[in-house]
Write a protein that holds these residues in place. Structure first.
Motif, PDB file in Angstrom:
ATOM      1  N   LEU A  23      23.492  54.898  -8.251  1.00 44.51           N
ATOM      2  CA  LEU A  23      24.741  54.488  -8.895  1.00 44.51           C
ATOM      3  C   LEU A  23      24.468  53.791 -10.217  1.00 44.51           C
ATOM      4  O   LEU A  23      23.576  52.950 -10.309  1.00 44.51           O
ATOM      5  CB  LEU A  23      25.517  53.541  -7.975  1.00 44.51           C
ATOM      6  CG  LEU A  23      25.953  54.095  -6.627  1.00 44.51           C
ATOM      7  CD1 LEU A  23      26.648  52.995  -5.822  1.00 44.51           C
ATOM      8  CD2 LEU A  23      26.873  55.293  -6.788  1.00 44.51           C
ATOM      9  N   ALA A  24      25.283  54.130 -11.207  1.00 44.30           N
ATOM     10  CA  ALA A  24      25.141  53.514 -12.525  1.00 44.30           C
ATOM     11  C   ALA A  24      26.218  52.473 -12.783  1.00 44.30           C
ATOM     12  O   ALA A  24      26.283  51.919 -13.880  1.00 44.30           O
ATOM     13  CB  ALA A  24      25.204  54.595 -13.610  1.00 44.30           C
ATOM     14  N   ASP A  25      27.045  52.180 -11.793  1.00 45.13           N
ATOM     15  CA  ASP A  25      28.213  51.321 -11.992  1.00 45.13           C
ATOM     16  C   ASP A  25      27.854  49.972 -12.610  1.00 45.13           C
ATOM     17  O   ASP A  25      27.207  49.141 -11.970  1.00 45.13           O
ATOM     18  CB  ASP A  25      28.916  51.088 -10.656  1.00 45.13           C
ATOM     19  CG  ASP A  25      29.361  52.373  -9.990  1.00 45.13           C
ATOM     20  OD1 ASP A  25      28.475  53.152  -9.597  1.00 45.13           O
ATOM     21  OD2 ASP A  25      30.572  52.586  -9.858  1.00 45.13           O
ATOM     22  N   PHE A  26      28.259  49.777 -13.849  1.00 43.70           N
ATOM     23  CA  PHE A  26      28.136  48.524 -14.582  1.00 43.70           C
ATOM     24  C   PHE A  26      26.694  48.046 -14.744  1.00 43.70           C
ATOM     25  O   PHE A  26      26.466  46.895 -15.107  1.00 43.70           O
ATOM     26  CB  PHE A  26      28.994  47.432 -13.920  1.00 43.70           C
ATOM     27  CG  PHE A  26      30.470  47.695 -14.014  1.00 43.70           C
ATOM     28  CD1 PHE A  26      31.189  47.288 -15.124  1.00 43.70           C
ATOM     29  CD2 PHE A  26      31.134  48.376 -13.006  1.00 43.70           C
ATOM     30  CE1 PHE A  26      32.546  47.552 -15.215  1.00 43.70           C
ATOM     31  CE2 PHE A  26      32.490  48.645 -13.084  1.00 43.70           C
ATOM     32  CZ  PHE A  26      33.198  48.230 -14.198  1.00 43.70           C
ATOM     33  N   TRP A  47      28.799  52.161 -19.636  1.00 41.55           N
ATOM     34  CA  TRP A  47      29.630  52.400 -18.454  1.00 41.55           C
ATOM     35  C   TRP A  47      31.107  52.120 -18.714  1.00 41.55           C
ATOM     36  O   TRP A  47      31.973  52.944 -18.407  1.00 41.55           O
ATOM     37  CB  TRP A  47      29.135  51.545 -17.285  1.00 41.55           C
ATOM     38  CG  TRP A  47      29.931  51.778 -16.028  1.00 41.55           C
ATOM     39  CD1 TRP A  47      30.924  50.994 -15.518  1.00 41.55           C
ATOM     40  CD2 TRP A  47      29.829  52.889 -15.145  1.00 41.55           C
ATOM     41  NE1 TRP A  47      31.442  51.534 -14.373  1.00 41.55           N
ATOM     42  CE2 TRP A  47      30.780  52.715 -14.113  1.00 41.55           C
ATOM     43  CE3 TRP A  47      29.012  54.023 -15.103  1.00 41.55           C
ATOM     44  CZ2 TRP A  47      30.943  53.612 -13.073  1.00 41.55           C
ATOM     45  CZ3 TRP A  47      29.177  54.933 -14.058  1.00 41.55           C
ATOM     46  CH2 TRP A  47      30.122  54.724 -13.062  1.00 41.55           C
ATOM     47  N   LEU A  48      31.399  50.929 -19.249  1.00 44.97           N
ATOM     48  CA  LEU A  48      32.786  50.496 -19.398  1.00 44.97           C
ATOM     49  C   LEU A  48      33.358  51.030 -20.708  1.00 44.97           C
ATOM     50  O   LEU A  48      33.262  50.403 -21.763  1.00 44.97           O
ATOM     51  CB  LEU A  48      32.890  48.976 -19.339  1.00 44.97           C
ATOM     52  CG  LEU A  48      34.306  48.390 -19.302  1.00 44.97           C
ATOM     53  CD1 LEU A  48      35.151  49.000 -18.199  1.00 44.97           C
ATOM     54  CD2 LEU A  48      34.257  46.882 -19.177  1.00 44.97           C
ATOM     55  N   THR A  49      33.970  52.202 -20.624  1.00 41.85           N
ATOM     56  CA  THR A  49      34.540  52.876 -21.786  1.00 41.85           C
ATOM     57  C   THR A  49      36.005  53.212 -21.512  1.00 41.85           C
ATOM     58  O   THR A  49      36.456  53.188 -20.361  1.00 41.85           O
ATOM     59  CB  THR A  49      33.781  54.170 -22.102  1.00 41.85           C
ATOM     60  OG1 THR A  49      34.067  55.142 -21.072  1.00 41.85           O
ATOM     61  CG2 THR A  49      32.275  53.924 -22.175  1.00 41.85           C
ATOM     62  N   PRO A  50      36.764  53.553 -22.538  1.00 39.31           N
ATOM     63  CA  PRO A  50      38.180  53.906 -22.346  1.00 39.31           C
ATOM     64  C   PRO A  50      38.399  55.160 -21.507  1.00 39.31           C
ATOM     65  O   PRO A  50      39.543  55.463 -21.154  1.00 39.31           O
ATOM     66  CB  PRO A  50      38.698  54.103 -23.781  1.00 39.31           C
ATOM     67  CG  PRO A  50      37.786  53.270 -24.624  1.00 39.31           C
ATOM     68  CD  PRO A  50      36.435  53.402 -23.979  1.00 39.31           C
ATOM     69  N   ASN A  51      37.331  55.894 -21.198  1.00 42.60           N
ATOM     70  CA  ASN A  51      37.453  57.096 -20.373  1.00 42.60           C
ATOM     71  C   ASN A  51      36.993  56.886 -18.934  1.00 42.60           C
ATOM     72  O   ASN A  51      37.029  57.818 -18.135  1.00 42.60           O
ATOM     73  CB  ASN A  51      36.643  58.241 -20.985  1.00 42.60           C
ATOM     74  CG  ASN A  51      37.232  58.715 -22.295  1.00 42.60           C
ATOM     75  OD1 ASN A  51      38.429  58.937 -22.402  1.00 42.60           O
ATOM     76  ND2 ASN A  51      36.393  58.861 -23.308  1.00 42.60           N
TER      77      ASN A  51
END
Length: 531
Positions: free
Chosen positions: A77-80, A86-90
């Motif tokens: 997992l790459a979450d955050f 990771w944290l992008t508008p998409n």
């Protein structure tokens, strides 16, 4: 929004097309009696289940990943792990929470409010306003959620009967003020009591008002609102054993989180609002009536204990139908939560073996080590995935409906309980300069946990956040709490070794979804700085 806020448009306004089809459910057919409105309100409760447990996998854990209390365990997992990439508008989560609000709950709430105000069949003002109050509570809950996560967002308080593509962002303070207005109405007209588990009462409105008042800097009002819950006579902290497992080994904290103990009907006087789940065989008792969409905490937060090998390299564990379930280590608590916040408090029962499982035993009868304690060995055990402390509050018994490998439960979920009301009032007291009363409220929670009392000089926002972690881990949306208190960046850097080095100041808020900005073609919808 997302696609011109299509969920908010209902029908053409031309009179010659003003029809009320009778052959399928729609607002003009359903919202014609108190029973119809009751059905619509049930839909608001279902919508909140949708908010927290809509998807499987790590997608629904964004309120925890990349904060001080949790990181990804599963290395796939790459979450955050890296905030800028990771944290992008998409990002799925960025769009999900926004679309849940504007396409799911908000249209439902606005429909109830608008139709209730227009209909004249009510038995009186109290009957009408009680319905409107419950819908306004949910609308306020949604706007408070949005403001904590995104900052300022568009305020939508009506049904639009034609496409609209010129929405404007209100300020964060304006959104909080709108939520306050809804909640003040709700607190006036909601019932004091209800015989239906999970339904909203005055106490829930005052509890949420406390947080909203804090967000608006109205600390005296926050204290007053919290005090109406704490001193109202309807709720008290549970301090003695109770419920379904009171005759088994445990303590009052483990009773709070045991299966079937979350509702007032079970004798739990601490509960203010619990999200209701039923076994998958009960229609309407899960998310989208799916047997798979129960409470995913057991699966998400539980380690892969069942993958532990014994010192001989053989399988030391065996899946069985018991409370351990089948965790997959999507979310691993940080060492800050697992160890640091308990240092110096040896008697805190929230850290007892009944509430945090730190010892495992080989349970495979074919293993030479069957029944023996698992001793950690870094050469063969993975402390990020297989072997780390497990919160027992995630456990439930309903996984047996699908067998030992299911990994989910259908246990009711706390959304508000009195311990948090005390901690919110403590926060308000501290922010208005009254550390003595803040310490007294914190100590009420700590006394129940048999933790040593603190002095007024020890109180600050960080201590309150530590206490919230000890008491409310998983129950609170940690990212929202850190966002509204302005502490996400500082504490993630300090306590999260996976995400701390990459988080930037602009990550204090989620971005506005790009799909929403692109769809709002008649008005520029500004993006949050940094994205």
């Amino acid at each position: 929004m997302g696609a011109l806020l299509v969920g908010l448009t209902t029908a053409c306004q031309d009179d010659f097309l003003d029809e009320a089809p009778q052959d399928f459910l729609n607002s003009d057919v359903v919202l014609t009696s108190p029973e119809g409105f009751e059905s619509a309100i049930v839909g608001l409760h279902e919508s909140v289940r949708h908010l927290y447990f809509r998807e499987d996998g790590s997608k629904m854990q964004s309120m925890f990943f990349g904060t001080d209390i949790a990181m990804a365990g599963d290395r796939s997992l790459a979450d955050f792990r890296d905030y800028p990439t990771w944290l992008t508008p998409n990002l799925y989560a960025v769009e999900f929470y926004w679309n849940w609000a504007y396409r799911n709950l908000m249209p439902r709430a606005n429909t109830i409010i608008q139709y209730a105000e227009e209909e004249d069949f009510w038995g009186g003002e109290a009957e009408r306003n009680a319905v409107i109050a419950e819908a306004k509570f949910f609308r306020a809950y949604t706007y408070n959620f949005l403001a904590n996560l995104y900052g300022g967002v568009p305020l939508v308080d009506q049904l639009y009967r034609a496409p609209k593509a010129d929405f404007e962002r209100n300020s964060r303070e304006e959104v909080y003020a709108f939520a306050r207005q809804d909640l003040e109405f709700a607190a006036e007209w909601l019932p004091e009591t209800t015989d239906i588990d999970g339904r909203i009462t005055k106490a829930a409105a005052h509890h949420l008002l406390t947080e909203v008042y804090i967000n608006l800097g109205e600390f005296e009002k926050a204290v007053e609102s919290a005090s109406k819950v704490i001193g109202g006579g309807r709720h008290h902290l549970m301090t003695e054993r109770f419920g379904s497992r009171m005759d088994e080994p445990g303590d009052v904290i483990s009773d709070l989180h045991a299966q079937d103990n979350q509702n007032r009907s079970t004798g739990n006087m601490e509960t203010i609002w619990a999200l209701q789940f039923e076994p998958r065989s009960t229609p309407g008792g899960t998310v989208e009536n799916s047997k798979w969409k129960g409470v995913t905490w057991l699966r998400a937060w539980g380690p892969k204990w069942w993958d532990i090998t014994d010192p001989n390299g053989e399988s030391g564990m065996q899946l069985s139908v018991d409370s351990l379930g089948r965790g997959v280590a999507w979310v691993r608590p940080t060492d800050y939560f697992n160890y640091e916040i308990w240092e110096g408090y040896p008697n805190d029962v929230r850290n007892s073996k009944y509430n945090i499982r730190r010892t495992y035993y080989y349970n495979n009868p074919e293993s030479e080590y069957f029944g023996q304690e698992v001793v950690f060995d870094a050469s063969r055990l993975d402390s990020m995935v297989q072997y780390y402390p497990m919160l027992t509050k995630i456990e439930g018994t309903a996984e047996q409906y699908e067998g030992a490998s299911y990994g989910r439960s259908f246990k009711d979920v706390y959304l508000m309980r009195l311990a948090e009301t005390y901690l919110l009032r403590a926060e308000a007291y501290f922010l208005m300069g009254d550390a003595g009363n803040a310490a007294a409220d914190i100590n009420k929670v700590r006394e129940r946990a048999h933790a040593a009392p603190i002095e007024a000089g020890e109180v600050d926002l960080d201590f309150i956040l530590d206490e919230r972690a000890r008491e409310l881990v998983i129950e609170e949306n940690r990212r929202l709490t850190l966002n509204r208190m302005g502490k996400l960046i500082e504490r993630t850097k300090k306590y999260n070794p996976q995400s701390g080095s990459s988080i930037k100041e602009y990550h204090q808020l989620f971005p506005i979804p790009l799909s929403t900005i692109d769809a709002n073609i008649d008005k520029l919808l500004p993006q949050n700085p940094g994205y």
